[in-house]
Design a protein around this motif. Structure first.
Motif, PDB file in Angstrom:
ATOM      1  N   LYS A 205       0.831  -1.203   0.000  1.00 38.36           N
ATOM      2  CA  LYS A 205       0.000   0.000   0.000  1.00 38.36           C
ATOM      3  C   LYS A 205       0.869   1.258   0.000  1.00 38.36           C
ATOM      4  CE  LYS A 205      -3.772   2.246   2.494  1.00 38.36           C
ATOM      5  NZ  LYS A 205      -4.669   2.179   3.650  1.00 38.36           N
ATOM      6  N   ALA A 206       2.043   1.178   0.638  1.00 35.98           N
ATOM      7  CA  ALA A 206       2.965   2.313   0.723  1.00 35.98           C
ATOM      8  C   ALA A 206       3.870   2.434  -0.503  1.00 35.98           C
ATOM      9  CB  ALA A 206       3.816   2.192   1.986  1.00 35.98           C
ATOM     10  N   GLY A 207       3.632   1.621  -1.524  1.00 35.14           N
ATOM     11  CA  GLY A 207       4.367   1.768  -2.768  1.00 35.14           C
ATOM     12  C   GLY A 207       5.546   0.842  -2.968  1.00 35.14           C
ATOM     13  N   PHE A 208       5.710  -0.139  -2.102  1.00 27.59           N
ATOM     14  CA  PHE A 208       6.791  -1.101  -2.286  1.00 27.59           C
ATOM     15  C   PHE A 208       6.374  -2.176  -3.283  1.00 27.59           C
ATOM     16  CE2 PHE A 208       8.337   0.853   1.500  1.00 27.59           C
ATOM     17  CZ  PHE A 208       9.705   0.646   1.492  1.00 27.59           C
ATOM     18  N   VAL A 209       7.342  -2.646  -4.055  1.00 26.88           N
ATOM     19  CA  VAL A 209       7.136  -3.730  -5.011  1.00 26.88           C
ATOM     20  C   VAL A 209       7.809  -4.975  -4.439  1.00 26.88           C
ATOM     21  CG1 VAL A 209       7.658  -4.528  -7.345  1.00 26.88           C
ATOM     22  CG2 VAL A 209       7.059  -2.133  -6.951  1.00 26.88           C
ATOM     23  N   ASP A 210       7.093  -6.093  -4.465  1.00 25.92           N
ATOM     24  CA  ASP A 210       7.607  -7.365  -3.944  1.00 25.92           C
ATOM     25  C   ASP A 210       8.583  -7.952  -4.954  1.00 25.92           C
ATOM     26  OD1 ASP A 210       8.031  -9.900  -2.931  1.00 25.92           O
ATOM     27  OD2 ASP A 210       5.916 -10.315  -2.578  1.00 25.92           O
ATOM     28  N   LEU A 211       9.827  -8.127  -4.560  1.00 25.91           N
ATOM     29  CA  LEU A 211      10.862  -8.703  -5.417  1.00 25.91           C
ATOM     30  C   LEU A 211      11.028 -10.202  -5.186  1.00 25.91           C
ATOM     31  CD1 LEU A 211      13.527  -5.864  -5.019  1.00 25.91           C
ATOM     32  CD2 LEU A 211      11.778  -6.107  -6.804  1.00 25.91           C
ATOM     33  N   GLY A 212      10.268 -10.756  -4.253  1.00 32.16           N
ATOM     34  CA  GLY A 212      10.322 -12.190  -3.983  1.00 32.16           C
ATOM     35  C   GLY A 212      11.359 -12.569  -2.954  1.00 32.16           C
ATOM     36  N   ILE A 213      11.465 -13.861  -2.745  1.00 32.97           N
ATOM     37  CA  ILE A 213      12.445 -14.401  -1.804  1.00 32.97           C
ATOM     38  C   ILE A 213      13.798 -14.438  -2.517  1.00 32.97           C
ATOM     39  CG2 ILE A 213      13.085 -16.435  -0.455  1.00 32.97           C
ATOM     40  CD1 ILE A 213       9.940 -16.971  -0.366  1.00 32.97           C
ATOM     41  N   PRO A 214      14.817 -13.854  -1.912  1.00 34.43           N
ATOM     42  CA  PRO A 214      16.125 -13.812  -2.582  1.00 34.43           C
ATOM     43  C   PRO A 214      16.662 -15.205  -2.919  1.00 34.43           C
ATOM     44  CG  PRO A 214      16.089 -12.329  -0.695  1.00 34.43           C
ATOM     45  CD  PRO A 214      14.835 -13.149  -0.623  1.00 34.43           C
ATOM     46  N   ASP A 215      17.357 -15.289  -4.038  1.00 31.66           N
ATOM     47  CA  ASP A 215      17.999 -16.548  -4.432  1.00 31.66           C
ATOM     48  C   ASP A 215      18.955 -16.989  -3.335  1.00 31.66           C
ATOM     49  OD1 ASP A 215      16.693 -16.523  -6.870  1.00 31.66           O
ATOM     50  OD2 ASP A 215      18.384 -15.602  -7.937  1.00 31.66           O
ATOM     51  N   GLY A 216      19.016 -18.280  -3.112  1.00 34.30           N
ATOM     52  CA  GLY A 216      19.942 -18.827  -2.129  1.00 34.30           C
ATOM     53  C   GLY A 216      19.497 -18.663  -0.693  1.00 34.30           C
ATOM     54  N   TRP A 217      18.208 -18.365  -0.480  1.00 39.62           N
ATOM     55  CA  TRP A 217      17.719 -18.193   0.893  1.00 39.62           C
ATOM     56  C   TRP A 217      17.937 -19.500   1.654  1.00 39.62           C
ATOM     57  CZ3 TRP A 217      16.750 -13.843   3.279  1.00 39.62           C
ATOM     58  CH2 TRP A 217      16.150 -13.887   4.543  1.00 39.62           C
ATOM     59  N   PRO A 218      18.457 -19.437   2.884  1.00 40.84           N
ATOM     60  CA  PRO A 218      18.736 -20.652   3.658  1.00 40.84           C
ATOM     61  C   PRO A 218      17.475 -21.495   3.886  1.00 40.84           C
ATOM     62  CG  PRO A 218      19.667 -18.714   4.734  1.00 40.84           C
ATOM     63  CD  PRO A 218      18.829 -18.221   3.600  1.00 40.84           C
ATOM     64  N   ALA A 219      17.576 -22.775   3.638  1.00 46.08           N
ATOM     65  CA  ALA A 219      16.431 -23.682   3.760  1.00 46.08           C
ATOM     66  C   ALA A 219      15.903 -23.753   5.192  1.00 46.08           C
ATOM     67  CB  ALA A 219      16.816 -25.071   3.267  1.00 46.08           C
ATOM     68  N   ASP A 220      16.768 -23.515   6.176  1.00 47.49           N
ATOM     69  CA  ASP A 220      16.360 -23.641   7.577  1.00 47.49           C
ATOM     70  C   ASP A 220      15.912 -22.322   8.199  1.00 47.49           C
ATOM     71  OD1 ASP A 220      18.878 -22.513   7.502  1.00 47.49           O
ATOM     72  OD2 ASP A 220      19.640 -23.642   9.221  1.00 47.49           O
ATOM     73  N   ALA A 221      15.843 -21.266   7.398  1.00 51.56           N
ATOM     74  CA  ALA A 221      15.449 -19.950   7.913  1.00 51.56           C
ATOM     75  C   ALA A 221      14.013 -19.641   7.498  1.00 51.56           C
ATOM     76  CB  ALA A 221      16.384 -18.872   7.375  1.00 51.56           C
ATOM     77  N   PRO A 222      13.273 -18.901   8.344  1.00 54.41           N
ATOM     78  CA  PRO A 222      11.932 -18.474   7.931  1.00 54.41           C
ATOM     79  C   PRO A 222      12.037 -17.661   6.632  1.00 54.41           C
ATOM     80  CG  PRO A 222      12.327 -17.947  10.247  1.00 54.41           C
ATOM     81  CD  PRO A 222      13.635 -18.400   9.668  1.00 54.41           C
ATOM     82  N   LEU A 223      11.092 -17.865   5.735  1.00 53.23           N
ATOM     83  CA  LEU A 223      11.135 -17.172   4.452  1.00 53.23           C
ATOM     84  C   LEU A 223      10.883 -15.678   4.622  1.00 53.23           C
ATOM     85  CD1 LEU A 223       9.171 -19.678   2.191  1.00 53.23           C
ATOM     86  CD2 LEU A 223      11.653 -19.380   2.388  1.00 53.23           C
ATOM     87  N   GLU A 224      11.689 -14.878   3.922  1.00 51.05           N
ATOM     88  CA  GLU A 224      11.519 -13.433   3.914  1.00 51.05           C
ATOM     89  C   GLU A 224      11.524 -12.944   2.480  1.00 51.05           C
ATOM     90  OE1 GLU A 224      13.884 -11.014   6.494  1.00 51.05           O
ATOM     91  OE2 GLU A 224      13.867 -12.494   8.100  1.00 51.05           O
ATOM     92  N   ARG A 225      10.710 -11.924   2.229  1.00 48.05           N
ATOM     93  CA  ARG A 225      10.590 -11.336   0.909  1.00 48.05           C
ATOM     94  C   ARG A 225      11.350 -10.015   0.869  1.00 48.05           C
ATOM     95  NH1 ARG A 225       7.307 -14.648  -1.358  1.00 48.05           N
ATOM     96  NH2 ARG A 225       7.037 -13.529  -3.312  1.00 48.05           N
TER      97      ARG A 225
END
Length: 158
Positions: free
Chosen positions: A131-151
């Motif tokens: 709503k504040a104008g940010f565009v979702d770029l997705g989960i970064p490549d190489g995100w650690p499998a054991d970490a909570p997902l972040e966008r």
């Protein structure tokens, strides 16, 4: 509803920052890289250092207490929006947008875009950032499998 004032804080306002930061860490423990236990016994010097090392922090004040906080950290050619929190009773009031805009405007004034990381399972925060104008770029490549997902999200400078 009482009015909420957005106030920029620096090292001399460390106690104001400490109070709202500890409230945020206690209320939303999974939302931050730091924990309440990491900070609850921190000395004044550590709080002052945080407000020196991170050059832009604003606190939302209502009736003498902090009900929101956000910071902007300088990174490689951009600003990183960090440590965003709004008290539960103040959610849905537009306060999140005001805090986000404060960081994005500060970044834009320096010629920078604003980026952030947000938990993939935090639908309310994702919606507020979009709503504040940010565009979702997705989960970064190489995100650690054991970490909570972040966008990764980006808001272009004005």
């Amino acid at each position: 509803m009482t009015s909420v004032e957005i106030v920029r804080v620096g090292p001399d306002e460390w106690e104001t920052f400490r109070d709202v930061r500890l409230a945020s860490l206690a209320e939303a423990p999974g939302a931050f890289g730091a924990s309440y236990d990491d900070w609850v016994h921190a000395p004044e010097s550590r709080w002052r250092s945080r407000l020196t090392d991170v050059p832009f922090t604003v606190v939302a004040m209502s009736d003498g207490r902090g009900v929101g906080v956000v910071s902007g950290a300088q990174a490689d050619g951009h600003v990183e929006l960090i440590s965003m929190w709004v008290a539960p009773d103040d959610r849905g009031t537009g306060l999140a947008g005001r805090l986000i805009d404060a960081v994005a405007e500060w970044a834009s004034s320096g010629g920078h875009d604003t980026y952030l990381m947000v938990r993939d399972d935090n639908a309310r925060a994702l919606a507020a950032y979009e709503k504040a104008g940010f565009v979702d770029l997705g989960i970064p490549d190489g995100w650690p499998a054991d970490a909570p997902l972040e966008r990764r999200m980006r808001r272009a400078r004005a």
